[in-house]
Design a protein around this motif. Sequence first.
Motif, PDB file in Angstrom:
ATOM      1  N   UNK A 235       5.897  -1.610 -17.895  1.00  0.00           N
ATOM      2  CA  UNK A 235       5.469  -0.243 -17.848  1.00  0.00           C
ATOM      3  C   UNK A 235       3.730  -0.088 -17.866  1.00  0.00           C
ATOM      4  N   UNK A 236       3.611   0.969 -17.353  1.00  0.00           N
ATOM      5  CA  UNK A 236       2.026   1.425 -17.218  1.00  0.00           C
ATOM      6  C   UNK A 236       1.512   1.232 -18.609  1.00  0.00           C
ATOM      7  N   UNK A 237       0.130   0.875 -18.641  1.00  0.00           N
ATOM      8  CA  UNK A 237       0.062   0.491 -20.087  1.00  0.00           C
ATOM      9  C   UNK A 237       0.182  -0.529 -20.787  1.00  0.00           C
ATOM     10  N   UNK A 238       1.025  -1.388 -20.260  1.00  0.00           N
ATOM     11  CA  UNK A 238       1.381  -2.691 -20.884  1.00  0.00           C
ATOM     12  C   UNK A 238       1.048  -3.694 -19.821  1.00  0.00           C
ATOM     13  N   UNK A 239       1.310  -3.746 -18.662  1.00  0.00           N
ATOM     14  CA  UNK A 239       1.117  -4.691 -17.531  1.00  0.00           C
ATOM     15  C   UNK A 239      -0.751  -4.501 -17.490  1.00  0.00           C
ATOM     16  N   UNK A 240      -1.113  -5.612 -17.250  1.00  0.00           N
ATOM     17  CA  UNK A 240      -2.534  -5.728 -16.860  1.00  0.00           C
ATOM     18  C   UNK A 240      -2.592  -5.473 -15.055  1.00  0.00           C
ATOM     19  N   UNK A 241      -3.610  -4.744 -14.851  1.00  0.00           N
ATOM     20  CA  UNK A 241      -3.635  -4.622 -13.412  1.00  0.00           C
ATOM     21  C   UNK A 241      -3.208  -2.924 -13.284  1.00  0.00           C
ATOM     22  N   UNK A 242      -3.668  -2.660 -12.092  1.00  0.00           N
ATOM     23  CA  UNK A 242      -3.670  -1.148 -11.504  1.00  0.00           C
ATOM     24  C   UNK A 242      -2.458  -1.102 -10.422  1.00  0.00           C
ATOM     25  N   UNK A 243      -2.073  -0.138 -10.028  1.00  0.00           N
ATOM     26  CA  UNK A 243      -1.040  -0.011  -8.820  1.00  0.00           C
ATOM     27  C   UNK A 243      -1.740   0.777  -7.787  1.00  0.00           C
ATOM     28  N   UNK A 244      -1.486   0.354  -6.718  1.00  0.00           N
ATOM     29  CA  UNK A 244      -2.271   1.192  -5.642  1.00  0.00           C
ATOM     30  C   UNK A 244      -1.331   0.612  -4.259  1.00  0.00           C
ATOM     31  N   UNK A 245      -0.704   1.580  -3.640  1.00  0.00           N
ATOM     32  CA  UNK A 245       0.025   1.408  -2.473  1.00  0.00           C
ATOM     33  C   UNK A 245       0.906   2.673  -2.198  1.00  0.00           C
ATOM     34  N   UNK A 246       1.025   2.829  -0.800  1.00  0.00           N
ATOM     35  CA  UNK A 246       1.659   4.088  -0.412  1.00  0.00           C
ATOM     36  C   UNK A 246       3.219   3.721  -0.372  1.00  0.00           C
ATOM     37  N   UNK A 247       4.104   4.743  -0.795  1.00  0.00           N
ATOM     38  CA  UNK A 247       5.657   4.521  -0.798  1.00  0.00           C
ATOM     39  C   UNK A 247       6.131   5.639   0.117  1.00  0.00           C
ATOM     40  N   UNK A 248       7.270   5.215   0.971  1.00  0.00           N
ATOM     41  CA  UNK A 248       7.766   6.367   1.762  1.00  0.00           C
ATOM     42  C   UNK A 248       9.295   6.224   1.249  1.00  0.00           C
ATOM     43  N   UNK A 249       9.851   7.366   0.721  1.00  0.00           N
ATOM     44  CA  UNK A 249      11.171   7.670   0.404  1.00  0.00           C
ATOM     45  C   UNK A 249      11.895   8.948   1.020  1.00  0.00           C
ATOM     46  N   UNK A 250      11.373   8.809   2.156  1.00  0.00           N
ATOM     47  CA  UNK A 250      11.889  10.131   2.875  1.00  0.00           C
ATOM     48  C   UNK A 250      13.242  10.068   3.060  1.00  0.00           C
ATOM     49  N   UNK A 251      14.033  11.079   2.909  1.00  0.00           N
ATOM     50  CA  UNK A 251      15.469  11.486   3.082  1.00  0.00           C
ATOM     51  C   UNK A 251      16.451  10.234   2.262  1.00  0.00           C
ATOM     52  N   UNK A 252      15.900  10.015   1.136  1.00  0.00           N
ATOM     53  CA  UNK A 252      16.487   9.315   0.303  1.00  0.00           C
ATOM     54  C   UNK A 252      16.815  10.138  -0.950  1.00  0.00           C
ATOM     55  N   UNK A 253      18.067   9.970  -1.402  1.00  0.00           N
ATOM     56  CA  UNK A 253      18.701  10.364  -2.794  1.00  0.00           C
ATOM     57  C   UNK A 253      18.477   9.379  -3.709  1.00  0.00           C
ATOM     58  N   UNK A 254      17.819   9.776  -4.832  1.00  0.00           N
ATOM     59  CA  UNK A 254      17.497   8.648  -5.839  1.00  0.00           C
ATOM     60  C   UNK A 254      17.545   9.563  -7.261  1.00  0.00           C
ATOM     61  N   UNK A 255      17.799   8.594  -8.316  1.00  0.00           N
ATOM     62  CA  UNK A 255      17.974   9.292  -9.633  1.00  0.00           C
ATOM     63  C   UNK A 255      16.649   9.383 -10.176  1.00  0.00           C
ATOM     64  N   UNK A 256      15.565   8.677  -9.932  1.00  0.00           N
ATOM     65  CA  UNK A 256      14.244   9.355 -10.586  1.00  0.00           C
ATOM     66  C   UNK A 256      13.180   8.742  -9.553  1.00  0.00           C
ATOM     67  N   UNK A 257      12.086   9.418  -9.682  1.00  0.00           N
ATOM     68  CA  UNK A 257      10.940   9.199  -8.826  1.00  0.00           C
ATOM     69  C   UNK A 257      10.227   7.804  -9.312  1.00  0.00           C
ATOM     70  N   UNK A 258      10.127   6.719  -8.463  1.00  0.00           N
ATOM     71  CA  UNK A 258       9.754   5.252  -8.975  1.00  0.00           C
ATOM     72  C   UNK A 258       8.551   5.471 -10.170  1.00  0.00           C
ATOM     73  N   UNK A 259       7.540   6.323  -9.920  1.00  0.00           N
ATOM     74  CA  UNK A 259       6.708   6.398 -10.889  1.00  0.00           C
ATOM     75  C   UNK A 259       7.162   6.764 -12.310  1.00  0.00           C
TER      76      UNK A 259
END
Length: 342
Positions: A235-259
């Motif tokens: 979980x953010x706030x618990x892992x060290x280090x930052x997250x930076x990268x683009x993601x492409x979920x075009x045309x996908x059905x998903x239960x929740x946004x990865x973030x």
Amino acid sequence: MANKIFLLLISLTSNITCIHGSNGYSHWSPDGIKDLWCPKSSNCNAEPSPIHIDHCCACDALPEWEMLNYSPQYLSLEITNVKGSSRLIQNTIPTNNRITFIHTNGILSMFPENVCNFSIVYVDVSWNQLRSVGNITCLTELDTLIMKNNKVTYISNQTFVGLTKLRIVDFSYNLISKMDYNIFGSIHIMTFTFEGNYLAKLDVSNVLIANKTICGGSYANNRNPIEMTNIGQSFLGEVSGLICGDSDFSNVSINEHPIFTISEKIDQRTIRQYAPCGKGRYSGLAYDCDCKVAEFFHLQYYEFSRIYSKEYSESHCRSPSILENIRIEDLYFNQTLRDYMT
Ligand SMILES: *[C@@H]1O[C@H](CO)[C@@H](O)[C@H](O)[C@H]1NC(C)=O
Ligand SMILES: *[C@@H]1O[C@H](CO)[C@@H](O)[C@H](O)[C@H]1NC(C)=O
Ligand SMILES: *[C@@H]1O[C@H](CO)[C@@H](O)[C@H](O)[C@H]1NC(C)=O
Ligand SMILES: *[C@@H]1O[C@H](CO)[C@@H](O)[C@H](O)[C@H]1NC(C)=O
Ligand SMILES: *[C@@H]1O[C@H](CO)[C@@H](O)[C@H](O)[C@H]1NC(C)=O
């Protein structure tokens, strides 16, 4: 032996060429292992912070052999039986280290049996019959692995072990229905594409990679609805280090946004401290508009649209039914609609 001396000479020569050629490039290594060159023409140095610079270089940097325009040294292939076994053949002594294996639109069902005998940097075996990647741990120089349109069903967390130079993988339009948690393990990938596969579950460790600035990854056009998991409970706030990268979920059905999957332990208004860069492409993305979505409405509109990607725009709700096909952006502005969120 003669071969080795020859290669040594080449690498000395290439170093010299590099010094001459380095005007337009600066050396960049994201992990101390890969030797990459970030083109000055990309203007990455104009980015606002070191992590933004890394993100820019992760997309644009080139390995030395590509930057020097060396001509690829092609290996040819001898098919040894009708089931798709094969051997690689080197017809001439290579004149540089850009050893390339390209065999597309064929019947390969596995990697050539002697693949480990060559220091290959680039593989393209798209449009073959490969059902698995097999053990390619020996390809320690491999930079790019293109395996589009094969029949791979599973990516294990052993698949890329040891491939420390690996920068780009493309497994679009395979039959991948299963992927281990954390498939890239300790290697620092830059760009990965798993478009058009059949995943029903996707672990967030294969999307948002903490502490490694990447260019980005794509799961666009996945054929099944996806359920996000967080097997590593990071979980953010618990892992060290930052997250930076683009993601492409075009045309996908998903239960929740990865973030959402990784941000339940922080106040969403502080997301920028943990994920300062990277954009989403979510055109056609559908997900459940539950109370987790609502948390993000507290963001400033700029951050909101970076995460929801207004530029590429148009992600929408798939549930609850009263909000089906309602655009997330409309929810942001419309309190009446928001009251329907479950
Ligand atoms: C090539 O690879 C095979 C096994 O894949 C191995 O037995 C052989 O020794 C290798 N040859 C060279 C020249 O490395
Ligand atoms: C892959 O092959 C290497 C030897 O080349 C071996 O050490 C390793 O255990 C193998 N990995 C798997 C997952 O079989
Ligand atoms: C690899 O995946 C297996 C099965 O999903 C899991 O049990 C194991 O812990 C994973 N190993 C690593 C190094 O992530
Ligand atoms: C994140 O990166 C920093 C600096 O490279 C390192 O010290 C730290 O151990 C890393 N954290 C993880 C969880 O890998
Ligand atoms: C999403 O699907 C539409 C219709 O099938 C297609 O035209 C479009 O190219 C897809 N988007 C991406 C990013 O693949």
